[in-house]
Design a protein around this motif. Sequence first.
Motif, short mmCIF file in Angstrom:
data_model
loop_
_atom_site.label_atom_id
_atom_site.label_comp_id
_atom_site.label_asym_id
_atom_site.label_seq_id
_atom_site.Cartn_x
_atom_site.Cartn_y
_atom_site.Cartn_z
N MET A 161 18.72 4.05 -5.45
CA MET A 161 17.47 4.52 -5.84
C MET A 161 16.43 3.87 -5.21
O MET A 161 16.23 2.68 -5.01
CB MET A 161 17.46 4.39 -7.30
N SER A 162 15.12 4.77 -4.95
CA SER A 162 14.05 4.12 -4.44
C SER A 162 13.27 3.37 -5.49
O SER A 162 13.33 3.55 -6.53
CB SER A 162 13.19 5.28 -3.88
N ALA A 163 12.04 2.66 -5.16
CA ALA A 163 11.15 1.98 -5.99
C ALA A 163 10.35 3.00 -6.89
O ALA A 163 10.12 2.67 -8.10
CB ALA A 163 10.44 0.98 -5.05
N VAL A 164 10.19 4.09 -6.46
CA VAL A 164 9.70 4.91 -7.13
C VAL A 164 10.23 5.73 -8.13
O VAL A 164 10.03 6.78 -8.61
CB VAL A 164 8.57 5.85 -6.18
N ASN A 165 11.81 5.78 -8.01
CA ASN A 165 12.58 6.54 -9.02
C ASN A 165 12.26 6.19 -10.38
O ASN A 165 12.52 5.16 -10.82
CB ASN A 165 13.99 6.25 -8.46
N PRO A 166 11.91 7.31 -10.98
CA PRO A 166 11.71 7.10 -12.58
C PRO A 166 12.87 6.46 -13.32
O PRO A 166 12.92 6.06 -14.50
CB PRO A 166 11.08 8.52 -12.99
N CYS A 167 14.05 6.92 -12.82
CA CYS A 167 15.33 6.44 -13.62
C CYS A 167 15.48 5.15 -13.75
O CYS A 167 15.98 4.58 -14.77
CB CYS A 167 16.52 7.09 -12.76
N LEU A 168 14.71 4.46 -12.95
CA LEU A 168 14.86 2.83 -12.98
C LEU A 168 14.06 2.35 -14.09
O LEU A 168 14.08 1.20 -14.65
CB LEU A 168 14.34 2.11 -11.69
N ALA A 169 13.10 3.14 -14.86
CA ALA A 169 12.60 2.66 -15.97
C ALA A 169 12.83 3.72 -17.18
O ALA A 169 12.14 3.77 -18.05
CB ALA A 169 11.04 3.06 -15.73
N CYS A 170 14.18 4.26 -17.03
CA CYS A 170 14.65 5.22 -18.24
C CYS A 170 15.98 4.87 -18.49
O CYS A 170 16.12 4.06 -19.39
CB CYS A 170 14.25 6.68 -17.61
N GLY A 171 17.08 5.52 -17.65
CA GLY A 171 18.46 5.19 -18.19
C GLY A 171 19.01 5.95 -19.43
O GLY A 171 20.11 5.92 -19.82
N ILE A 172 18.02 6.91 -19.88
CA ILE A 172 18.54 7.40 -21.39
C ILE A 172 19.84 8.35 -21.21
O ILE A 172 20.58 8.33 -22.13
CB ILE A 172 17.57 8.28 -22.01
N CYS A 173 19.96 9.08 -19.97
CA CYS A 173 21.28 10.00 -19.73
C CYS A 173 22.37 8.96 -19.93
O CYS A 173 23.43 9.80 -20.22
CB CYS A 173 20.75 10.85 -18.66
N CYS A 174 22.30 7.86 -19.69
CA CYS A 174 23.32 6.89 -19.21
C CYS A 174 23.82 6.56 -21.02
O CYS A 174 25.08 6.01 -20.99
CB CYS A 174 23.21 5.64 -18.67
N THR A 175 23.28 7.01 -21.77
CA THR A 175 23.63 6.52 -23.08
C THR A 175 23.72 7.80 -24.12
O THR A 175 23.72 7.81 -25.47
CB THR A 175 22.53 5.78 -24.00
#
Length: 119
Positions: free
Chosen positions: A1-15
Amino acid sequence: MSAVNPCLACGICCTRFRVSFYWAEADDAPGGCVPAAMTEKLNHFMRCMRGTNSLPRRCIALEGEIGAAVACTIYENRPNACRDFPVFFADGTPNPRCNELRAEFGLPPLERPPLPEAA
Ligand code: SF4
Ligand code: SF4
């Protein structure tokens, strides 16, 4: 994942989902890569990521604080179910399911990323 990937400040789909996949994606099958120790058996054909088969869900491979700073500890070896849930589609538009999930958590919707500058 790149530094600009919004997933790095999200993670909701993993829950939010049971992350299930064909059993042979795990590394105790020839050619498999998902760490089998992080999975549980669903039936003769399917497995799921531990932590995603009961409430409250949270994939065992997710580290960090949801909505703040997270990482998938098996990112390179994650199952196809995860690879098939894009944050942005090929044309650059955000995945509307991401924004639905983010809204449930009080996070702002994803914006279309800016086009790269011409050289
Ligand atoms: S819900 Fe979307 S933005 Fe959030 S971690 Fe999952 S793919 Fe990334
Ligand atoms: S394997 Fe990684 S991407 Fe898939 S649900 Fe678990 S933490 Fe999220």
